[in-house]
Design an enzyme around this catalytic site. Structure first.
Site, PDB file in Angstrom:
ATOM      1  N   THR A 195      48.938  42.990  37.807  1.00 46.84           N
ATOM      2  CA  THR A 195      49.705  41.454  38.067  1.00 46.84           C
ATOM      3  C   THR A 195      50.112  40.223  37.329  1.00 46.84           C
ATOM      4  O   THR A 195      51.123  39.923  37.146  1.00 46.84           O
ATOM      5  CB  THR A 195      48.324  40.294  39.437  1.00 46.84           C
ATOM      6  OG1 THR A 195      47.812  40.458  39.830  1.00 46.84           O
ATOM      7  CG2 THR A 195      49.564  38.837  39.642  1.00 46.84           C
TER       8      THR A 195
ATOM      9  N   GLY B 206      44.746  38.806  34.721  1.00 44.23           N
ATOM     10  CA  GLY B 206      44.184  38.646  35.873  1.00 44.23           C
ATOM     11  C   GLY B 206      43.263  38.892  36.261  1.00 44.23           C
ATOM     12  O   GLY B 206      42.092  38.421  35.340  1.00 44.23           O
ATOM     13  N   ALA B 207      41.902  39.322  37.359  1.00 43.33           N
ATOM     14  CA  ALA B 207      40.736  39.362  37.686  1.00 43.33           C
ATOM     15  C   ALA B 207      40.515  40.367  37.917  1.00 43.33           C
ATOM     16  O   ALA B 207      41.245  40.720  39.504  1.00 43.33           O
ATOM     17  CB  ALA B 207      39.898  37.819  37.492  1.00 43.33           C
ATOM     18  N   ASP B 208      39.361  41.138  38.591  1.00 38.19           N
ATOM     19  CA  ASP B 208      38.572  41.865  39.524  1.00 38.19           C
ATOM     20  C   ASP B 208      38.051  40.859  41.142  1.00 38.19           C
ATOM     21  O   ASP B 208      37.389  41.253  41.566  1.00 38.19           O
ATOM     22  CB  ASP B 208      38.109  42.268  39.176  1.00 38.19           C
ATOM     23  CG  ASP B 208      38.799  44.004  37.959  1.00 38.19           C
ATOM     24  OD1 ASP B 208      39.739  44.188  38.337  1.00 38.19           O
ATOM     25  OD2 ASP B 208      38.219  43.576  36.602  1.00 38.19           O
TER      26      ASP B 208
ATOM     27  N   LYS C 154      36.354  41.064  34.608  1.00 36.99           N
ATOM     28  CA  LYS C 154      37.145  41.524  34.400  1.00 36.99           C
ATOM     29  C   LYS C 154      36.327  42.787  33.740  1.00 36.99           C
ATOM     30  O   LYS C 154      35.726  42.508  33.700  1.00 36.99           O
ATOM     31  CB  LYS C 154      37.876  41.071  33.356  1.00 36.99           C
ATOM     32  CG  LYS C 154      38.680  39.671  34.279  1.00 36.99           C
ATOM     33  CD  LYS C 154      39.219  38.775  32.995  1.00 36.99           C
ATOM     34  CE  LYS C 154      40.421  39.517  32.152  1.00 36.99           C
ATOM     35  NZ  LYS C 154      41.314  39.891  32.661  1.00 36.99           N
ATOM     36  N   GLY C 155      38.702  43.880  33.803  1.00 33.86           N
ATOM     37  CA  GLY C 155      37.883  45.335  32.727  1.00 33.86           C
ATOM     38  C   GLY C 155      38.381  46.539  34.319  1.00 33.86           C
ATOM     39  O   GLY C 155      37.991  47.656  33.495  1.00 33.86           O
ATOM     40  N   GLY C 156      38.814  46.115  35.330  1.00 36.58           N
ATOM     41  CA  GLY C 156      39.471  47.344  36.031  1.00 36.58           C
ATOM     42  C   GLY C 156      40.386  47.926  35.048  1.00 36.58           C
ATOM     43  O   GLY C 156      40.209  48.658  35.601  1.00 36.58           O
ATOM     44  N   GLY C 157      40.834  47.645  34.499  1.00 36.11           N
ATOM     45  CA  GLY C 157      41.702  48.473  33.628  1.00 36.11           C
ATOM     46  C   GLY C 157      41.870  48.525  31.882  1.00 36.11           C
ATOM     47  O   GLY C 157      41.547  49.123  31.785  1.00 36.11           O
TER      48      GLY C 157
ATOM     49  N   GLU D 105      40.684  41.450  26.067  1.00 34.01           N
ATOM     50  CA  GLU D 105      41.142  39.981  26.940  1.00 34.01           C
ATOM     51  C   GLU D 105      39.925  38.875  26.690  1.00 34.01           C
ATOM     52  O   GLU D 105      40.924  37.505  26.500  1.00 34.01           O
ATOM     53  CB  GLU D 105      40.842  40.336  28.275  1.00 34.01           C
ATOM     54  CG  GLU D 105      42.346  41.873  28.807  1.00 34.01           C
ATOM     55  CD  GLU D 105      42.107  42.544  30.095  1.00 34.01           C
ATOM     56  OE1 GLU D 105      42.712  42.388  31.147  1.00 34.01           O
ATOM     57  OE2 GLU D 105      40.628  42.192  30.499  1.00 34.01           O
TER      58      GLU D 105
HETATM   59  C1  5RP Z   1      41.926  44.544  33.455  1.00 33.11           C
HETATM   60  C2  5RP Z   1      41.749  43.360  34.155  1.00 33.11           C
HETATM   61  C3  5RP Z   1      42.602  42.908  34.900  1.00 33.11           C
HETATM   62  O1  5RP Z   1      43.233  42.172  34.602  1.00 33.11           O
HETATM   63  C4  5RP Z   1      42.417  43.268  36.488  1.00 33.11           C
HETATM   64  O2  5RP Z   1      41.662  44.477  36.238  1.00 33.11           O
HETATM   65  C5  5RP Z   1      43.094  42.392  37.249  1.00 33.11           C
HETATM   66  O3  5RP Z   1      44.281  43.867  37.890  1.00 33.11           O
HETATM   67  P1  5RP Z   1      44.837  43.464  38.781  1.00 33.11           P
HETATM   68  O4  5RP Z   1      46.295  42.220  38.677  1.00 33.11           O
HETATM   69  O5  5RP Z   1      45.605  44.785  38.074  1.00 33.11           O
HETATM   70  O6  5RP Z   1      44.657  43.530  39.757  1.00 33.11           O
HETATM   71  O7  5RP Z   1      40.832  42.785  33.567  1.00 33.11           O
HETATM   72  O8  5RP Z   1      41.032  45.256  32.423  1.00 33.11           O
END
Ligand code: 5RP
Length: 227
Positions: free
Chosen positions: A29, A83-85, A95-98, A104
């Site tokens: 995002t 962004g956020a999960d 957060k931290g999906g990536g 962050e």
């Molecule tokens: C990465 C994050 C991202 O902001 C979170 O995973 C959201 O990602 P996306 O916009 O692809 O859903 O925290 O560490």
């Protein structure tokens, strides 16, 4: 889905300052937001530099010709967009999906305002409902951290890389454990404190009381949740 993310990202575009330093979060995002930000800078509408929150964000800034700065030159940021999960009703976040949660959180903490851009699927009553809680762990301490987490009745899953054998190695050279709680989290602040008390846990993906606004993208447009 990408047009829903676009709706969230476009909503935050209105908040870009005319000038100053801002934080650039990570994720798909944010990638959409970064493209829009680059266009605003190219057109002369904004004179903004960014502190990137990850190598991904750094590369986005390069790709879209967004001037870079850092927290030594600009320790106070006007705004961070990330962004956020998951987002709960108090605007606490996972957060931290990536895998970028550590930087962050530092960038967010330097910001006067933290704006989160998500699609509606990320909204939950309580954190830990759909998503595990990621923590960044110093590799030397992995075994002892896993043991202490298991003693709390939480399952730690070592995040595995997809285009490399073995675990994900973060931008900071650490590992990620995704924590599977037995129940959704009712007291995220206490959980975040307890996890960070474990030696070897560098940071958690629980962002408690940090977000000021959440811009939620929908099929039709967007709406804003405020603290
Ligand atoms: C990465 C994050 C991202 O902001 C979170 O995973 C959201 O990602 P996306 O916009 O692809 O859903 O925290 O560490």
């Amino acid at each position: 889905m990408s047009h829903i993310k676009m709706n969230a990202a476009k909503s935050a575009i209105a908040l870009i300052p005319k000038q100053g330093a801002m934080g650039l979060g990570s994720g798909s995002t944010v990638a959409i937001f970064a493209k829009e930000l680059g266009q605003k800078i190219a057109s002369g509408e904004a004179n903004v530099s960014v502190v990137p929150s990850s190598y991904q964000a750094y590369q986005l800034a390069i790709d879209y010709s967004i001037p870079l700065t850092n927290l030594d030159l600009t320790p106070e940021l006007v705004l961070t967009v990330d962004g956020a999960d998951e987002v709960d009703k108090e605007l606490n976040l996972i957060k931290g999906g990536g895998g970028a949660l550590f930087q962050e959180k530092i960038v967010a903490s330097a910001s006067k305002k933290l704006v989160i851009i998500v699609d509606e699927s990320k909204l939950v009553d309580h954190l830990g409902t759909k998503f595990h809680i990621p923590i960044e762990v110093f590799p030397f301490s992995l075994g002892i951290v896993q043991k202490k987490i298991r003693q709390k009745g939480i399952e730690p899953i070592l995040r595995q890389a997809t285009k490399k054998m073995g675990p994900v190695v973060t931008d900071n050279g650490n590992f990620i454990l995704d924590l599977k709680f037995q129940e959704p989290i009712l007291n995220p602040n206490q959980v975040a404190i307890d996890l960070k008390m474990i030696p070897g846990v560098i940071e958690t993906g629980l962002f408690v009381g940090m977000a000021d606004e959440v811009h939620v993208g929908t099929e039709e447009g967007s709406y804003i949740l405020k603290k």
